[in-house]
Each structure stands twice: as structure tokens, then as C-alpha cells.
Design a protein around this motif. Structure first.
Motif, mmCIF file in Angstrom:
data_model
loop_
_atom_site.group_PDB
_atom_site.id
_atom_site.type_symbol
_atom_site.label_atom_id
_atom_site.label_comp_id
_atom_site.label_asym_id
_atom_site.label_seq_id
_atom_site.Cartn_x
_atom_site.Cartn_y
_atom_site.Cartn_z
ATOM 1 N N ILE A 11 43.115 -10.379 -28.313
ATOM 2 C CA ILE A 11 42.695 -11.392 -29.748
ATOM 3 C C ILE A 11 42.833 -12.279 -29.150
ATOM 4 O O ILE A 11 43.773 -12.733 -28.598
ATOM 5 C CB ILE A 11 43.264 -10.381 -30.853
ATOM 6 N N ALA A 113 34.841 -18.851 -30.734
ATOM 7 C CA ALA A 113 34.456 -16.905 -29.832
ATOM 8 C C ALA A 113 33.576 -17.634 -29.091
ATOM 9 O O ALA A 113 33.492 -16.351 -28.545
ATOM 10 C CB ALA A 113 34.455 -16.153 -31.468
ATOM 11 N N ALA A 118 33.980 -13.577 -26.624
ATOM 12 C CA ALA A 118 34.202 -13.094 -27.845
ATOM 13 C C ALA A 118 33.310 -11.803 -28.371
ATOM 14 O O ALA A 118 32.094 -12.616 -27.737
ATOM 15 C CB ALA A 118 35.005 -13.605 -29.220
ATOM 16 N N GLU A 119 33.394 -10.947 -28.400
ATOM 17 C CA GLU A 119 32.313 -9.720 -28.642
ATOM 18 C C GLU A 119 31.863 -9.505 -29.660
ATOM 19 O O GLU A 119 31.000 -9.311 -30.046
ATOM 20 C CB GLU A 119 33.129 -8.497 -28.076
#
Length: 210
Positions: A11, A113, A118-119
């Protein structure tokens, strides 16, 4: 955030500074826009350091990276280093937005992101998701559970600014918009539970948001 981290999910957090300074408001009062925006970027560092302290006091490992160099208090943003920190289990806190005036922290969130692969983006807000009107002034405003990027742009829905939405669309990066004030919502969003509003491309929306 710790509950997400405890589940082994990587995260990163992009922080704003609106509780301290809003560049657009200062510019509207006559301040030169670029200077007002830079002041806002500095404000985000204050919040980043406060968040870092709060997380580390409950046993987490963190790093703050800033788009404007402040080596005495944080690392400069380096993409590969940020990814490596996350691989090692550290929460990376990004401050100073993109490092450029005229861009919002929404755009910075999408940019970071994309850069760290990032997903999804988890957009914590003050309402339950994306509505077809302003729920604070329109009691009959309807909550939209799933909506495409193009719908957000064409209908002017209040999710993120147009630059951020366009960048998300170009990179097929889904956005989950949810109420920050409901306990465990960050965890639920990170675990893929159907809360708030999912903003994605037509293929994902057509599959029921999987």
C-alpha cells in the motif's frame, strides 16, 4: 491502513494538504497561482510526516517520498526505490503532489499509482460513493454503484478532476470511491468487497465489477 498492511497488501498513500492550505482558494483571493500551488505542496509534507509518525507508533514501517526535494525530512521520489520499499513491506507516503503547479493531488494519486504498477486506486471521501447529483443539496441524488470513465467525464460526475480520470482511463486503472468515515471501509475496499462506487472501463463494468 494497518489492517490492510497486516494482510500483506502492498500500500502507498498520496496525501493532500487542504486542511492546511488550498492553492486554488489562495489564487482566487489574488495570490499568484503557481506560488499558491507550491505552498499547497509544502502543506502536504506536514500531513505526510504526521501520518508517518502515527503509523510508526503502531508498529508499521514507512517511508515518505516528496516530489520536491526536502532531504532533511524525507526521501526524494524515486520510482524504483518506492517499489522496493513496498516489496519490503513498507508503506510509502507520497507528498508534494506531482511537484508541479496547476495539478491536483487527484492527478498525483493516479500518476503515482501508474508508476508503481498499482492494481487500483482507493479514493476515500466524505460520501458513500459517486452520485448523479450532490447528495448534500439534492436529497433524491442516486448513488451509482458502477460507472465508466467516459460517463464520469461526459456527465461531469464529482469523482476526481478530468486529468486524473483521463489518466486512469488511458491506463485501465480502476478507482474505488468510498466513505472514509465508515469503520473498516479501507480494508473492505482493499479486499475487493463491493462497496461505494467502482469507476472502470466498460469491459470491467460489464463483468459486474470483478
Amino acid at each position: 491502513i494497518k489492517q490492510v498492511w497486516d494482510r500483506g497488501i502492498e500500500i502507498a498513500v498520496v496525501v493532500g494538504g487542504g486542511n492546511i492550505w488550498r492553492g486554488n482558494e489562495a489564487a482566487a483571493r489574488g495570490m499568484e497561482r503557481a506560488a499558491a500551488d507550491y505552498a499547497g505542496m509544502v502543506a502536504t509534507v506536514i500531513n505526510a510526516l504526521a501520518l508517518q509518525d502515527a503509523l510508526e507508533r503502531i508498529g508499521m514501517q514507512t517511508r515518505v517520498q516528496t516530489a520536491i526535494e526536502m532531504r532533511a525530512v524525507a526521501e526524494p521520489f524515486i520510482r524504483r526505490r518506492a517499489i522496493r520499499h513496498m516489496e519490503k513491506g513498507r508503506v510509502v507516503i507520497f507528498a508534494c503532489g506531482t511537484g508541479n503547479p496547476f495539478f491536483t493531488t487527484d492527478t498525483a494519486g493516479v500518476l503515482r499509482a501508474v508508476e508503481i504498477n498499482a492494481e487500483a486506486i482507493l479514493k476515500a471521501t466524505n460520501v458513500d460513493g459517486v452520485y448523479d447529483g450532490d447528495p448534500r443539496t439534492q436529497p433524491d441524488a442516486k448513488l451509482l454503484r458502477r460507472v465508466t470513465y467516459l460517463d464520469v467525464l461526459s456527465r461531469g460526475l464529482k469523482v476526481m478532476d478530468a486529468t486524473a480520470i483521463s489518466m486512469s482511463m488511458d491506463n485501465s486503472l480502476p478507482i474505488v470511491v468510498f466513505n472514509f468515515h465508515v469503520p473498516r471501509n479501507i480494508v473492505r475496499a482493499a479486499m475487493g468487497e463491493p462497496i461505494g462506487t467502482l469507476v472502470a472501463d466498460e469491459a470491467v463494468i460489464g463483468e459486474g465489477g470483478k
